[in-house]
Write an enzyme that holds these catalytic residues in place. Structure first.
Site, short mmCIF file in Angstrom:
data_model
loop_
_atom_site.label_atom_id
_atom_site.label_comp_id
_atom_site.label_asym_id
_atom_site.label_seq_id
_atom_site.Cartn_x
_atom_site.Cartn_y
_atom_site.Cartn_z
N GLU A 147 -38.03 -1.65 -18.47
CA GLU A 147 -38.90 -1.46 -17.30
C GLU A 147 -39.30 0.02 -17.31
OE1 GLU A 147 -39.51 -0.74 -12.76
OE2 GLU A 147 -37.77 -0.10 -13.90
N LYS A 188 -6.13 -0.80 -5.02
CA LYS A 188 -6.86 0.47 -5.07
C LYS A 188 -6.09 1.44 -5.94
CE LYS A 188 -9.53 0.84 -0.75
NZ LYS A 188 -9.68 1.56 0.53
N ASP A 225 -33.37 -1.67 -16.03
CA ASP A 225 -34.11 -1.13 -14.90
C ASP A 225 -34.22 0.40 -15.00
OD1 ASP A 225 -35.22 -1.33 -12.09
OD2 ASP A 225 -33.53 0.02 -11.77
N TRP A 260 0.81 -1.22 0.00
CA TRP A 260 0.00 0.00 0.00
C TRP A 260 0.85 1.28 0.00
CZ3 TRP A 260 -4.99 -1.06 -1.00
CH2 TRP A 260 -5.42 -2.37 -0.74
#
Length: 698
Positions: A411, A140, A356, A104
């Site tokens: 939808e 990350k 959706d 990290w």
């Protein structure tokens, strides 16, 4: 504008053998529907907007190249073990890749930024030829912002796996996923079905036990049940990674990562592959209408601004959903979303999508507090989000060009004209739209009226009131109606007696008799009359005995209701088996006769006094008696089918919890005399709260 190189000439077949030559300026919808003629200029403007973007995409190598963003952005591993990682973050000053592999350390692996705001780093393999980042390890991206010393940490936007360890933090971790032996698909996609019969399912609740079920359990236990029933498509909910389990999957944080709650990516691939082995298509419930508001493990404020992937300010926020709204007219966002569709199609072999929240994408008001009346002016002008509409046109156009057998479903509560017509006609390009008014009708009737007061004409009108030449998916009840605060159809019909009188060892009660009978009739008439496709939410086919409630603070994080009680089907003494077998009969009979892909039904009778509805579709004669007490002997109904008929379906059959009042071997002969505007008539015995379907005997 669209060039002649890929702007084809086309014709559309319409009823009565007519062939209409369509204009190529997006006004073809007005040829099919003259009521749209006053809106030709707006249809042209919409099509011009789509055409301009299509032309720009063609200049970049076409859909095939433009939608491969996931092969450029995110983590990609070459055959020699070299890892290339790219991330678009235009506002960031600097960026570094961090993770378990470098302890990290924000200084260890700085990234370079190009003129387009894309950061990049290449990691050569280690001395043994292995990728520098170990498979299944955490990663990350960390960035610094201009003009400040602030350092931010984000999950890579294109990450393909994200996991959550609630013992440490509710925030998700990004995982570098690079297995030595990725899953190899063994089965080809099934052909696109003529009649679409969808089993809507949520992997996590697909266990009788109060816990989160897995992909592997769904594959082993649920897919065979779906195949047994006769459905030919599975619609999977809550697959794209979402932080809050109770959101039903509609608060997506990582768009390229399948939810880790149910297992790993290879398990999901196996699920799709096994479904294909049964000839079942698998559709993904894709959420491109909005994104989670999360910052640390979502796309919100990704590069330190609120407008990296989303609209700036209020336009970029959905007040009701507390979520972020994409800037569909921005090229990087469009590539992100179109590539997302391509990724799920290619990497996971999905067969299509249920989009959706289409209403939210189509309109600036997002449907919040807006009641659509069907006035055509509601579908044009300042109310419409032209960028959202254009994105949906491009998405459908791209998918149908690259995957001819793809299935796309909208939808959308608004019923925008042309939603399910090809983009070349000026439509939005979907194959089907969910007929959302149908489940609303059934629940309203069950809540507010006794069935003896049901109006047959109103039921028929609601089931058939859809746009001609646009396909709809009919369903009796939505997954929302299974949630706490509402009830399923079975619960509205039978309520507390489902706990005491659903055993064959108990006497038949009036409530159970009524509930079982109407449950069957509602499903058959919706299936036969309501659309060109049919959908069922898992468990509703057998009258699931309880509601659905995800673990949350309000229920002490209980999983008791976040499950499907398949165990009630395993107990042969319980009456749920009768409804399950009736549902199987519906799907298998439709598979044989194909009424869903036949033209809309001809309704010959809707008699209010008798409570009788009669219609023909798919060369079958459907007869319903909704009367609560009155049975009819030698009841005459009209039909254009002639000759000897046989019983194809009978809801009064004892194997479906009927009374066996109709002789299954009975033969029916038509008489060549007009009746109810049909050429022939036939007489039938139709008991109360019973439906029968007749077909040709030879």
């Amino acid at each position: 504008m669209l060039t002649d190189d890929f702007a084809d000439t086309f014709q559309t077949e319409v009823e009565k053998g007519r062939v209409l030559t369509m204009p190529k300026d997006g006004t073809g919808l007005a040829v099919l529907d003259p009521w749209l003629d006053p809106f030709r200029d707006q249809l042209k403007a919409r099509y011009a907007r789509y055409s301009d973007w299509r032309y720009r995409i063609e200049k970049e190598g076409g859909y095939k190249h433009f939608t491969e963003g996931y092969k450029y952005f995110g983590f990609n591993v070459a055959s020699d073990g070299t890892i290339t990682y790219r991330e678009w973050a235009p506002n960031a000053e600097t960026a570094s890749l961090i993770g378990d592999f470098n302890n990290w350390d924000a200084e260890a692996h700085p990234m370079k930024k190009n003129e387009q705001g894309v950061f990049e780093i290449t990691l050569k393999p280690d001395a043994s030829g292995r990728p520098q980042i170990p498979h299944n390890s955490k990663v990350k991206i960390t960035m610094t912002l201009p003009g400040t010393a602030e350092r931010i940490f984000r999950l890579p936007a294109w990450i393909r796996r994200a996991t959550q360890d609630l013992t440490v933090s509710p925030t998700y971790d990004a995982i570098f996923w690079n297995p030595d032996k990725p899953y190899q698909f063994r089965h080809l996609r099934p052909k696109r079905p003529e009649s679409l019969r969808i089993y809507e399912a949520h992997v996590g609740i697909s266990s009788s036990e109060p816990r989160v079920a897995t992909y592997k359990e769904f594959t082993a236990n649920v897919i065979p049940l779906i195949a047994y029933l006769g459905y030919n498509a599975i619609q999977l909910m809550a697959i794209m990674e979402h932080v809050y389990y109770a959101s039903f999957g509609y608060q997506v944080t990582s768009f390229f990562a399948p939810s880790s709650r149910y297992g790993n990516p290879e398990d999901l691939k196996e699920l799709v592959d096994v479904a294909h082995s049964y000839g079942i298509a698998v559709l993904l419930d894709v959420v491109h209408s909005h994104a989670s508001n999360n910052v640390l493990d979502g796309l919100n404020m990704f590069d330190g601004t609120d407008h990296c992937y989303f609209h700036e300010g209020g336009r970029g926020r959905h007040d009701l959903w507390n979520s972020r709204l994409f800037n569909y007219g921005y090229r990087p966002v469009m590539q992100f979303l179109l590539s997302n569709l391509r990724y799920w199609m290619d990497e996971y072999q999905f067969d299509g999508f249920r989009f959706d929240g289409v209403t939210s994408m189509l309109y600036k008001h997002h449907g919040i507090g807006y009641g659509f009346s069907g006035n055509y002016h509601e579908y044009f002008g300042d109310l419409v989000d032209e960028d959202g509409l254009m994105y949906l046109q491009l998405a459908n156009d791209f998918l149908h060009e690259m995957y001819p057998n793809v299935i796309t479903i909208a939808e959308d509560v608004s019923g925008m004209p042309g939603s399910c017509r090809p983009v070349r006609e000026g439509g939005v390009g979907f194959d089907y739209r969910l007929a959302m008014v149908v489940p609303d009708m059934w629940i309203k009737l069950l809540k507010e009226q006794k069935d003896e007061d049901w109006n047959m004409g109103n039921i028929v009108h609601t089931l058939t009131n859809r746009r001609h030449l646009e396909k709809a998916i009919a369903y009796c009840e939505s997954h929302d109606q299974a949630l706490v605060g509402d009830k399923t159809i079975a619960f509205w019909l039978m309520d507390k007696e489902m706990y005491t009188n659903m055993s064959d060892l108990t006497e038949r009660t009036p409530i159970i008799d009524r509930g079982m009978a109407l449950h069957k009739l509602i499903r058959l008439i919706t299936h036969g009359l309501g659309g060109e496709g049919y959908l069922n939410f898992e468990g509703n086919e057998f009258g699931h005995p309880e509601w659905l409630d995800f673990p949350r603070e309000g229920n002490q994080s209980s999983f008791h209701y976040a499950r499907r009680q398949w165990n009630v089907l395993d107990d042969d003494l319980l009456r749920y088996k009768y409804l399950n077998e009736w549902d199987r009969a519906l799907q298998q009979t439709e598979a044989q006769y194909g009424w869903l892909h036949h033209p809309q039904a001809y309704i010959s009778r809707k008699h209010e006094g008798d409570k009788v509805i009669v219609f023909e579709r798919g060369n079958l004669l459907f007869i319903f008696n909704f009367h609560p007490t009155q049975s009819f002997t030698d009841y005459r109904v009209g039909t254009n089918i002639s000759g000897k008929l046989k019983l194809v379906l009978n809801s009064d059959d004892p194997k479906y919890f009927g009374y066996g009042r109709i002789n299954p071997r009975c033969e029916y002969f038509t008489t060549a005399e007009p009746w109810d505007n049909r050429d022939n008539w036939v007489q039938v015995y139709i008991p109360s709260r019973t439906a029968i379907v007749l077909g040709k005997a030879d």
